[in-house]
Design an enzyme around this catalytic site. Structure first.
Site, mmCIF file in Angstrom:
data_model
loop_
_atom_site.group_PDB
_atom_site.id
_atom_site.type_symbol
_atom_site.label_atom_id
_atom_site.label_comp_id
_atom_site.label_asym_id
_atom_site.label_seq_id
_atom_site.Cartn_x
_atom_site.Cartn_y
_atom_site.Cartn_z
ATOM 1 C CG ASP A 87 2.613 -61.077 -20.740
ATOM 2 O OD1 ASP A 87 2.589 -61.656 -21.847
ATOM 3 O OD2 ASP A 87 1.816 -61.353 -19.834
ATOM 4 C CG HIS A 93 -4.896 -61.061 -22.113
ATOM 5 N ND1 HIS A 93 -4.648 -61.864 -21.024
ATOM 6 C CD2 HIS A 93 -4.113 -61.538 -23.115
ATOM 7 C CE1 HIS A 93 -3.764 -62.792 -21.355
ATOM 8 N NE2 HIS A 93 -3.420 -62.619 -22.613
#
Length: 307
Positions: A263, A188
Protein backbone atom coordinates in the site's frame (compact mmCIF):
# COMPACT_ATOMS: atom_id res chain seq x y z
CA UNK A 1 19.85 -5.98 -0.55
CA UNK A 2 19.50 -9.30 -2.34
CA UNK A 3 17.11 -8.36 -5.12
CA UNK A 4 17.94 -6.25 -8.16
CA UNK A 5 16.62 -2.73 -7.61
CA UNK A 6 14.84 -1.59 -10.75
CA UNK A 7 11.32 -1.19 -12.06
CA UNK A 8 9.54 -1.37 -8.74
CA UNK A 9 8.14 2.09 -7.97
CA UNK A 10 4.64 3.42 -8.70
CA UNK A 11 4.42 7.21 -8.34
CA UNK A 12 1.78 9.90 -8.81
CA UNK A 13 1.72 13.05 -10.91
CA UNK A 14 0.24 16.37 -9.86
CA UNK A 15 -2.07 17.44 -12.66
CA UNK A 16 -3.90 16.66 -15.88
CA UNK A 17 -0.81 17.12 -18.05
CA UNK A 18 2.76 15.96 -17.63
CA UNK A 19 5.27 18.52 -16.39
CA UNK A 20 8.97 18.50 -17.22
CA UNK A 21 9.73 17.14 -13.74
CA UNK A 22 7.12 14.39 -14.18
CA UNK A 23 8.82 13.28 -17.39
CA UNK A 24 12.27 13.16 -15.77
CA UNK A 25 10.92 11.07 -12.89
CA UNK A 26 9.03 8.68 -15.16
CA UNK A 27 12.21 8.03 -17.15
CA UNK A 28 14.03 6.81 -14.03
CA UNK A 29 14.79 3.05 -14.09
CA UNK A 30 13.23 2.55 -10.63
CA UNK A 31 9.84 3.75 -11.88
CA UNK A 32 7.52 1.13 -13.36
CA UNK A 33 4.15 2.82 -13.20
CA UNK A 34 1.86 5.70 -12.34
CA UNK A 35 -1.15 5.69 -10.02
CA UNK A 36 -3.80 8.19 -11.07
CA UNK A 37 -6.08 10.18 -8.77
CA UNK A 38 -9.21 12.29 -9.24
CA UNK A 39 -7.06 15.40 -9.67
CA UNK A 40 -5.60 13.89 -12.83
CA UNK A 41 -9.02 13.69 -14.47
CA UNK A 42 -10.93 16.56 -16.04
CA UNK A 43 -14.39 15.87 -14.59
CA UNK A 44 -16.35 17.34 -17.51
CA UNK A 45 -17.53 16.50 -21.03
CA UNK A 46 -13.92 16.42 -22.28
CA UNK A 47 -12.73 14.11 -19.53
CA UNK A 48 -12.38 10.91 -21.54
CA UNK A 49 -10.34 12.66 -24.22
CA UNK A 50 -8.14 14.34 -21.59
CA UNK A 51 -7.40 11.23 -19.51
CA UNK A 52 -6.80 9.10 -22.60
CA UNK A 53 -4.24 11.61 -23.87
CA UNK A 54 -2.57 11.84 -20.45
CA UNK A 55 -2.20 8.07 -20.29
CA UNK A 56 -0.91 7.94 -23.85
CA UNK A 57 1.67 10.62 -22.98
CA UNK A 58 2.77 8.64 -19.91
CA UNK A 59 3.15 5.45 -21.92
CA UNK A 60 5.20 7.28 -24.57
CA UNK A 61 7.91 8.05 -21.98
CA UNK A 62 11.20 6.32 -22.74
CA UNK A 63 10.93 3.69 -20.05
CA UNK A 64 10.11 -0.03 -19.88
CA UNK A 65 6.39 -0.07 -20.69
CA UNK A 66 5.05 2.07 -17.84
CA UNK A 67 1.89 0.69 -16.27
CA UNK A 68 -1.14 2.78 -15.29
CA UNK A 69 -3.02 2.01 -12.08
CA UNK A 70 -6.01 3.52 -10.29
CA UNK A 71 -8.32 2.90 -7.33
CA UNK A 72 -11.63 2.25 -9.06
CA UNK A 73 -13.57 -0.03 -6.70
CA UNK A 74 -16.95 1.68 -6.88
CA UNK A 75 -18.92 3.82 -4.45
CA UNK A 76 -16.74 6.29 -2.55
CA UNK A 77 -13.52 4.86 -4.00
CA UNK A 78 -13.87 5.66 -7.69
CA UNK A 79 -11.39 8.19 -9.06
CA UNK A 80 -13.13 8.85 -12.39
CA UNK A 81 -16.86 9.58 -12.24
CA UNK A 82 -18.17 11.96 -14.91
CA UNK A 83 -18.59 10.06 -18.21
CA UNK A 84 -17.96 6.75 -16.41
CA UNK A 85 -20.51 4.31 -15.00
CA UNK A 86 -21.06 5.09 -11.32
CA UNK A 87 -20.30 1.73 -9.76
CA UNK A 88 -22.10 0.53 -6.62
CA UNK A 89 -20.38 0.09 -3.28
CA UNK A 90 -19.39 -3.43 -2.25
CA UNK A 91 -21.89 -3.22 0.61
CA UNK A 92 -24.69 -2.63 -1.93
CA UNK A 93 -23.65 -5.74 -3.86
CA UNK A 94 -23.66 -7.67 -0.58
CA UNK A 95 -27.18 -6.46 0.18
CA UNK A 96 -28.51 -7.66 -3.17
CA UNK A 97 -26.77 -11.00 -2.66
CA UNK A 98 -28.59 -11.41 0.68
CA UNK A 99 -31.94 -11.29 -1.12
CA UNK A 100 -30.97 -13.05 -4.34
CA UNK A 101 -27.67 -14.95 -4.45
CA UNK A 102 -27.59 -15.39 -8.22
CA UNK A 103 -28.40 -11.73 -8.84
CA UNK A 104 -25.71 -10.66 -6.37
CA UNK A 105 -23.06 -12.80 -8.06
CA UNK A 106 -24.04 -11.51 -11.49
CA UNK A 107 -23.85 -7.93 -10.22
CA UNK A 108 -20.36 -8.46 -8.77
CA UNK A 109 -19.22 -9.86 -12.11
CA UNK A 110 -20.83 -7.05 -14.12
CA UNK A 111 -19.31 -4.36 -11.86
CA UNK A 112 -15.86 -5.86 -12.41
CA UNK A 113 -16.54 -6.25 -16.12
CA UNK A 114 -17.80 -2.66 -16.49
CA UNK A 115 -14.94 -1.17 -14.50
CA UNK A 116 -12.45 -3.18 -16.52
CA UNK A 117 -14.00 -2.31 -19.88
CA UNK A 118 -14.07 1.43 -19.19
CA UNK A 119 -10.58 1.51 -17.70
CA UNK A 120 -9.07 -0.63 -20.47
CA UNK A 121 -10.51 1.68 -23.10
CA UNK A 122 -8.59 4.66 -21.73
CA UNK A 123 -5.36 2.70 -21.25
CA UNK A 124 -5.44 1.69 -17.56
CA UNK A 125 -3.67 -1.61 -16.82
CA UNK A 126 -4.30 -2.18 -13.10
CA UNK A 127 -7.28 -1.59 -10.81
CA UNK A 128 -6.52 -1.64 -7.09
CA UNK A 129 -9.74 -3.54 -6.42
CA UNK A 130 -11.56 -5.35 -4.99
CA UNK A 131 -11.23 -4.96 -1.24
CA UNK A 132 -11.66 -8.45 0.20
CA UNK A 133 -11.40 -7.40 3.83
CA UNK A 134 -13.94 -9.01 6.13
CA UNK A 135 -16.15 -6.47 7.88
CA UNK A 136 -15.11 -7.53 11.36
CA UNK A 137 -15.96 -4.39 13.32
CA UNK A 138 -17.46 -0.98 12.56
CA UNK A 139 -14.34 0.15 10.74
CA UNK A 140 -14.76 3.26 8.59
CA UNK A 141 -11.89 2.42 6.23
CA UNK A 142 -13.56 -0.78 4.99
CA UNK A 143 -17.15 -0.34 6.18
CA UNK A 144 -18.82 0.16 2.77
CA UNK A 145 -15.93 -1.25 0.73
CA UNK A 146 -16.30 -4.78 2.09
CA UNK A 147 -18.48 -7.52 0.65
CA UNK A 148 -19.49 -8.43 4.19
CA UNK A 149 -18.70 -10.32 7.36
CA UNK A 150 -19.22 -13.82 5.92
CA UNK A 151 -15.99 -15.27 4.49
CA UNK A 152 -17.87 -17.51 2.06
CA UNK A 153 -19.91 -14.63 0.61
CA UNK A 154 -16.88 -12.34 0.38
CA UNK A 155 -14.99 -15.08 -1.47
CA UNK A 156 -17.78 -15.69 -3.99
CA UNK A 157 -18.41 -12.01 -4.72
CA UNK A 158 -14.71 -11.18 -4.95
CA UNK A 159 -14.17 -14.08 -7.35
CA UNK A 160 -16.86 -12.75 -9.71
CA UNK A 161 -15.54 -9.18 -9.53
CA UNK A 162 -12.00 -10.36 -10.34
CA UNK A 163 -13.29 -12.51 -13.18
CA UNK A 164 -15.09 -9.53 -14.74
CA UNK A 165 -12.03 -7.28 -14.48
CA UNK A 166 -9.72 -9.89 -15.91
CA UNK A 167 -11.96 -10.64 -18.88
CA UNK A 168 -11.88 -6.93 -19.73
CA UNK A 169 -8.08 -6.90 -19.83
CA UNK A 170 -7.40 -5.15 -16.50
CA UNK A 171 -5.48 -6.72 -13.62
CA UNK A 172 -7.23 -6.83 -10.25
CA UNK A 173 -5.39 -6.23 -6.98
CA UNK A 174 -7.00 -7.83 -3.92
CA UNK A 175 -6.45 -5.97 -0.66
CA UNK A 176 -5.51 -5.45 2.13
CA UNK A 177 -3.48 -8.55 3.03
CA UNK A 178 -3.82 -10.17 5.50
CA UNK A 179 -6.94 -8.20 6.51
CA UNK A 180 -7.89 -4.67 7.53
CA UNK A 181 -11.39 -5.28 8.86
CA UNK A 182 -10.72 -5.96 12.54
CA UNK A 183 -9.01 -2.70 13.54
CA UNK A 184 -10.42 0.67 14.56
CA UNK A 185 -7.83 3.05 13.15
CA UNK A 186 -7.46 4.23 9.57
CA UNK A 187 -3.95 3.52 8.27
CA UNK A 188 -4.01 6.79 6.33
CA UNK A 189 -3.65 8.54 9.70
CA UNK A 190 -2.54 6.03 12.37
CA UNK A 191 -0.99 2.59 12.70
CA UNK A 192 -3.81 0.11 13.30
CA UNK A 193 -3.09 -2.82 15.62
CA UNK A 194 -4.80 -6.20 15.26
CA UNK A 195 -4.27 -8.36 18.35
CA UNK A 196 -5.77 -11.56 16.98
CA UNK A 197 -3.86 -14.84 16.97
CA UNK A 198 -2.62 -16.28 13.67
CA UNK A 199 -4.99 -19.24 13.76
CA UNK A 200 -8.01 -16.90 13.99
CA UNK A 201 -6.73 -14.83 11.06
CA UNK A 202 -6.09 -18.01 9.07
CA UNK A 203 -9.62 -19.30 9.70
CA UNK A 204 -11.21 -16.03 8.61
CA UNK A 205 -9.29 -13.44 6.56
CA UNK A 206 -6.74 -15.79 5.01
CA UNK A 207 -9.46 -18.27 4.08
CA UNK A 208 -10.64 -15.78 1.43
CA UNK A 209 -7.16 -15.40 -0.04
CA UNK A 210 -6.58 -19.16 -0.09
CA UNK A 211 -9.85 -19.79 -1.90
CA UNK A 212 -9.10 -17.12 -4.51
CA UNK A 213 -5.60 -18.53 -4.98
CA UNK A 214 -7.16 -21.97 -5.62
CA UNK A 215 -9.74 -20.75 -8.12
CA UNK A 216 -8.11 -17.96 -10.13
CA UNK A 217 -4.70 -18.13 -11.88
CA UNK A 218 -2.20 -15.83 -10.16
CA UNK A 219 -1.42 -13.99 -13.41
CA UNK A 220 -4.93 -12.45 -13.33
CA UNK A 221 -4.52 -10.49 -10.09
CA UNK A 222 -2.02 -9.24 -7.53
CA UNK A 223 -2.14 -8.78 -3.76
CA UNK A 224 -1.79 -5.49 -1.86
CA UNK A 225 -0.41 -5.46 1.69
CA UNK A 226 -1.95 -3.77 4.73
CA UNK A 227 -0.29 -1.17 6.94
CA UNK A 228 -1.52 -3.01 10.02
CA UNK A 229 0.56 -4.35 12.91
CA UNK A 230 -0.28 -7.89 14.06
CA UNK A 231 1.86 -8.20 17.23
CA UNK A 232 0.98 -11.86 17.85
CA UNK A 233 2.64 -12.69 14.50
CA UNK A 234 5.22 -9.91 14.04
CA UNK A 235 5.52 -7.40 16.86
CA UNK A 236 8.11 -5.27 15.06
CA UNK A 237 6.75 -4.47 11.61
CA UNK A 238 3.32 -3.97 10.03
CA UNK A 239 2.49 -6.40 7.22
CA UNK A 240 3.75 -4.13 4.40
CA UNK A 241 7.24 -4.17 5.93
CA UNK A 242 7.13 -7.65 7.43
CA UNK A 243 9.20 -10.53 6.07
CA UNK A 244 7.10 -12.87 8.20
CA UNK A 245 3.88 -11.81 6.47
CA UNK A 246 5.05 -11.16 2.92
CA UNK A 247 7.69 -13.83 2.45
CA UNK A 248 7.15 -16.53 5.07
CA UNK A 249 3.35 -16.61 5.11
CA UNK A 250 2.07 -15.20 1.79
CA UNK A 251 4.80 -16.56 -0.51
CA UNK A 252 5.88 -19.50 1.62
CA UNK A 253 3.05 -21.01 3.62
CA UNK A 254 0.29 -19.88 1.22
CA UNK A 255 2.39 -20.50 -1.90
CA UNK A 256 1.30 -17.29 -3.64
CA UNK A 257 3.24 -16.94 -6.90
CA UNK A 258 1.82 -13.63 -8.20
CA UNK A 259 2.88 -10.04 -7.67
CA UNK A 260 2.68 -8.18 -4.36
CA UNK A 261 2.08 -4.43 -4.06
CA UNK A 262 2.72 -2.43 -0.93
CA UNK A 263 0.00 0.00 0.00
CA UNK A 264 1.14 3.64 -0.22
CA UNK A 265 4.25 3.92 1.95
CA UNK A 266 3.56 7.62 2.43
CA UNK A 267 0.56 6.86 4.64
CA UNK A 268 0.91 8.07 8.24
CA UNK A 269 0.68 4.53 9.64
CA UNK A 270 4.34 4.11 8.69
CA UNK A 271 5.63 7.41 10.05
CA UNK A 272 7.74 5.73 12.73
CA UNK A 273 9.48 3.24 10.45
CA UNK A 274 12.23 5.41 9.02
CA UNK A 275 12.92 7.64 6.06
CA UNK A 276 11.27 7.10 2.67
CA UNK A 277 14.38 5.22 1.49
CA UNK A 278 14.42 3.04 4.61
CA UNK A 279 10.73 2.18 4.26
CA UNK A 280 11.17 1.23 0.61
CA UNK A 281 14.13 -1.02 1.49
CA UNK A 282 12.15 -2.71 4.27
CA UNK A 283 9.17 -3.34 2.02
CA UNK A 284 11.26 -4.75 -0.84
CA UNK A 285 13.27 -6.92 1.53
CA UNK A 286 10.04 -8.16 3.11
CA UNK A 287 8.88 -9.48 -0.26
CA UNK A 288 6.84 -6.76 -1.96
CA UNK A 289 7.50 -6.58 -5.69
CA UNK A 290 6.04 -3.12 -6.29
CA UNK A 291 6.05 -0.08 -4.04
CA UNK A 292 3.51 2.74 -4.03
CA UNK A 293 4.77 6.14 -2.91
CA UNK A 294 2.17 8.84 -3.50
CA UNK A 295 1.46 12.50 -2.78
CA UNK A 296 4.99 13.32 -1.64
CA UNK A 297 7.20 14.42 -4.51
CA UNK A 298 10.09 15.30 -2.19
CA UNK A 299 10.13 11.74 -0.85
CA UNK A 300 10.02 10.26 -4.34
CA UNK A 301 13.01 12.35 -5.40
CA UNK A 302 14.85 11.21 -2.25
CA UNK A 303 14.15 7.55 -3.14
CA UNK A 304 15.29 7.99 -6.74
CA UNK A 305 18.47 9.80 -5.69
CA UNK A 306 19.50 7.80 -2.62
CA UNK A 307 18.20 4.22 -2.68
Amino acid sequence: MNKIIENFLFVDIEGQKLTKEDKVILEHPYVVGVILFSRNYSDNENGIEQITKLIKDIKSIKNKNLKIAVDHEGGDVQRFKANFTLLPKAVDIEEIHKHNKEKGLKLAYSVGKTAGYELFNIGVDINFAPSIDLRGIDNKIVKTRSFGDDKYIVTRLAREYIKGLSESGVMAVVKHFPGHGFVEHDSHFDLPIDNRELDIIEQNDLFIYKEIFKIIPSNQYAVMSAHVLYPKIDNEYPASLSTIWMNDILKGKMNFEGHIFSDDLNMLALNNFGTPVEKVKLSLEAGCDYILYCNNREAVLDILDNL
